[in-house]
Design a protein around this motif. Structure first.
Motif: not given
Length: 235
Positions: A159-188
């Motif tokens: 998840a962190g690699a995907k989110a940072m790919a948006v931040v770094r301009g490598e991709v435009d969108v990261y959408a996730h709906s398959g189930g995560q926890y707070e630690w998966d997304s808080c820092a990203p």
């Protein structure tokens, strides 16, 4: 050190440890990185609570305004398949339920992105929308979004690699709906928001942290100029 520096320093330290012990495998990486982060937070921010993927949840956090939310090794499977680089370390501070401070280390690439020095998102190139997706099986909602946007997909691991790919301009969108926890997304989310990106649940509602149940199943991080279009595709 201020909170931004604490987050960045600890993410970097955990990343260095994980690189040094990578041949021991993912289970050892999870455990040893968690031990390092807990010890350093106890030293540097002893009054704050901690929520970690690798530790038993302590309900005292629900009585605190400041809670560090950490994922000592985001992408255990990817970490255990060297030389794959798509794994991360997450160190975040939620204040009043909001992802305020954060750092995401990408140790295999030598990068730490953090809120103390918000990243500058590069301009989007011409062409179709680029959506980062799971290397395994994307959820139905994400597949439908990709189809509605006529997007091209970029498979990636944690998840962190995907989110940072948006931040770094490598991709435009990261959408996730398959189930995560707070630690998966808080820092990203903290890093992406500091960089000026759109962050929300997939229905557009705000992301809230340090709840009694840390299950936070969905997430959207995207370029702000695409947010309305992406949210409509996810609706």
């Amino acid at each position: 050190m201020n909170d931004h520096t604490v987050a960045a320093t600890l993410a970097a330290e955990a990343g260095e440890l994980l690189l040094a012990i990578r041949d021991e495998g993912g289970a050892a990486g999870d455990r040893k990185s968690n031990e390092l982060l807990l010890a350093r937070l106890a030293e540097l921010r002893p009054e704050d609570a901690v929520l970690s993927e690798e530790s038993t949840d302590n309900p005292v956090r629900l009585q605190r305004d400041r809670v560090w939310i950490i994922d000592p090794l985001d992408g255990t499977r990817e970490y255990g398949e060297p030389p794959r680089p798509d794994w991360a370390v997450h160190v975040a501070l939620a204040v009043g339920g909001v992802a305020t401070i954060g750092a995401v280390a990408l140790p295999a690439t030598g990068v730490v992105l953090h809120t103390g020095e918000p990243p500058v998102v590069p301009p989007r190139p011409d062409g179709p929308i680029r959506a980062v997706v799971s290397r395994s099986r994307a959820s139905w909602e994400v597949r439908e979004m990709v189809a509605r946007l006529s997007a091209v997909t970029v498979p990636m691991g944690s998840a962190g690699a995907k989110a940072m790919a948006v931040v770094r301009g490598e991709v435009d969108v990261y959408a996730h709906s398959g189930g995560q926890y707070e630690w998966d997304s808080c820092a990203p989310v903290a890093v992406a928001a500091a960089a000026g990106l759109h962050v929300s649940r997939v229905d557009g509602s705000p992301l809230r942290y340090n709840r009694r149940d840390p299950y936070l199943p969905d997430l959207l991080i995207c370029r702000p100029e695409l947010a309305d279009k992406v949210l409509a595709a996810l609706a």
